[in-house]
Design an enzyme around this catalytic site. Sequence first.
Site, PDB file in Angstrom:
ATOM      1  N   PRO A  70      27.010  -3.183 -12.735  1.00  0.00           N
ATOM      2  CA  PRO A  70      27.203  -4.534 -13.280  1.00  0.00           C
ATOM      3  C   PRO A  70      26.323  -4.808 -14.499  1.00  0.00           C
ATOM      4  O   PRO A  70      26.569  -5.720 -15.273  1.00  0.00           O
ATOM      5  CB  PRO A  70      26.820  -5.447 -12.115  1.00  0.00           C
ATOM      6  CG  PRO A  70      26.879  -4.598 -10.905  1.00  0.00           C
ATOM      7  CD  PRO A  70      26.531  -3.216 -11.345  1.00  0.00           C
TER       8      PRO A  70
ATOM      9  N   GLU B 254      21.016  -0.799  -3.642  1.00  0.00           N
ATOM     10  CA  GLU B 254      20.617  -1.717  -4.727  1.00  0.00           C
ATOM     11  C   GLU B 254      20.713  -1.044  -6.094  1.00  0.00           C
ATOM     12  O   GLU B 254      20.443  -1.658  -7.115  1.00  0.00           O
ATOM     13  CB  GLU B 254      19.175  -2.178  -4.484  1.00  0.00           C
ATOM     14  CG  GLU B 254      18.995  -2.960  -3.203  1.00  0.00           C
ATOM     15  CD  GLU B 254      20.029  -4.066  -3.071  1.00  0.00           C
ATOM     16  OE1 GLU B 254      20.797  -4.048  -2.092  1.00  0.00           O
ATOM     17  OE2 GLU B 254      20.102  -4.929  -3.976  1.00  0.00           O
TER      18      GLU B 254
ATOM     19  N   ARG C  50      45.593   8.124 -18.310  1.00  0.00           N
ATOM     20  CA  ARG C  50      46.849   7.665 -18.933  1.00  0.00           C
ATOM     21  C   ARG C  50      46.888   7.981 -20.420  1.00  0.00           C
ATOM     22  O   ARG C  50      47.953   8.019 -21.030  1.00  0.00           O
ATOM     23  CB  ARG C  50      46.993   6.153 -18.735  1.00  0.00           C
ATOM     24  CG  ARG C  50      47.074   5.688 -17.298  1.00  0.00           C
ATOM     25  CD  ARG C  50      47.074   4.169 -17.225  1.00  0.00           C
ATOM     26  NE  ARG C  50      48.161   3.619 -18.024  1.00  0.00           N
ATOM     27  CZ  ARG C  50      49.418   3.509 -17.582  1.00  0.00           C
ATOM     28  NH1 ARG C  50      49.737   3.929 -16.373  1.00  0.00           N
ATOM     29  NH2 ARG C  50      50.352   2.994 -18.344  1.00  0.00           N
TER      30      ARG C  50
ATOM     31  N   ASP D 116      51.451   0.667 -24.543  1.00  0.00           N
ATOM     32  CA  ASP D 116      51.256   0.194 -25.925  1.00  0.00           C
ATOM     33  C   ASP D 116      50.973  -1.291 -25.991  1.00  0.00           C
ATOM     34  O   ASP D 116      50.227  -1.737 -26.851  1.00  0.00           O
ATOM     35  CB  ASP D 116      52.505   0.515 -26.754  1.00  0.00           C
ATOM     36  CG  ASP D 116      52.555   2.003 -27.067  1.00  0.00           C
ATOM     37  OD1 ASP D 116      53.603   2.472 -27.536  1.00  0.00           O
ATOM     38  OD2 ASP D 116      51.529   2.677 -26.818  1.00  0.00           O
TER      39      ASP D 116
HETATM   40  C1  LIG Z   1      30.802  -1.493 -12.358  1.00  0.00           C
HETATM   41  C2  LIG Z   1      30.033  -1.216 -11.232  1.00  0.00           C
HETATM   42  C3  LIG Z   1      29.797  -2.247 -10.324  1.00  0.00           C
HETATM   43  C4  LIG Z   1      28.972  -2.012  -9.134  1.00  0.00           C
HETATM   44  C5  LIG Z   1      28.271  -0.864  -8.838  1.00  0.00           C
HETATM   45  N1  LIG Z   1      27.639  -1.082  -7.674  1.00  0.00           N
HETATM   46  C6  LIG Z   1      27.929  -2.336  -7.270  1.00  0.00           C
HETATM   47  N2  LIG Z   1      28.761  -2.915  -8.164  1.00  0.00           N
HETATM   48  C7  LIG Z   1      30.332  -3.511 -10.549  1.00  0.00           C
HETATM   49  C8  LIG Z   1      31.088  -3.731 -11.688  1.00  0.00           C
HETATM   50  N3  LIG Z   1      31.322  -2.734 -12.568  1.00  0.00           N
END
Ligand SMILES: c1cc(-c2cnc[nH]2)ccn1
Length: 246
Positions: free
Chosen positions: A89, A116, A154, A169
Amino acid sequence: MRVDVVSLFPEFVAQCAAFGVVGRAQERGLLSLHGWNPRDYAPGNYRRVDDRPFGGGPGMVMLIDPLHDAIEAARAADPREAKVVYLTPQGARLTQAKVRELAAHPRLILLCGRYEGVDERLIEAEVDEELSIGDYVLSGGELAAAVVVDAVARLQEGALNDAESAAQDSFEHGLLDCPHYTRPVEHPLGHVPEVLLSGNHAEIARWRRMESLGRTWLRRPDLLDEQALGKADRALLDAFRARYLQ
Ligand SMILES: c1cc(-c2cnc[nH]2)ccn1
């Protein structure tokens, strides 16, 4: 393209990639997917992959060495240089432009955290890029890794047939897709727009472009801001707005 996934659940991403276009890309040899489990590189009977965070606080942090050793094993499995991407995140938002950039690499190593997260020293030493698929917390990086695998697969030459390429596209050009309809023409839920039944391909293309522009304006004006619309598109969008606001 080769993708190596470092994860405590490597089969998770492999399962997501086993279907449809991505599964077909693998069958065609356009994409190869390999999983590496840090637990296989964790010493001792307990094969520990995480530990308590320094400074206290809830949860656990993934240890450096099992991840480091899994990443290095993945690197060594193929002579080509790999770009190491950590799904988190805290990463930059994944966009289609970023997908295109990733898809051009011969190799990716996707690092998936659990708990975590990962000891920052491993990230600093091994990770080239941190990417997020959205502002929410998942149970781990595996779903995000599966999204990256799908999106880059893709774009491999030969992965899509003509119809699938056309669908691809629409977003590739930075606009939302137009509405789609199929049989029956009349249905209790509504009818098919007359223009789509007209056989007038110029008018159909005009309607579809107008709807893409209009939908983008209504739902994702931020995407529209990035578009340098030409005179014809501005006229189409004005027509959509006039109809929408009347
Ligand atoms: C990529 C990874 C994550 C994520 C990794 N670990 C817990 N959430 C959330 C959003 N985008």
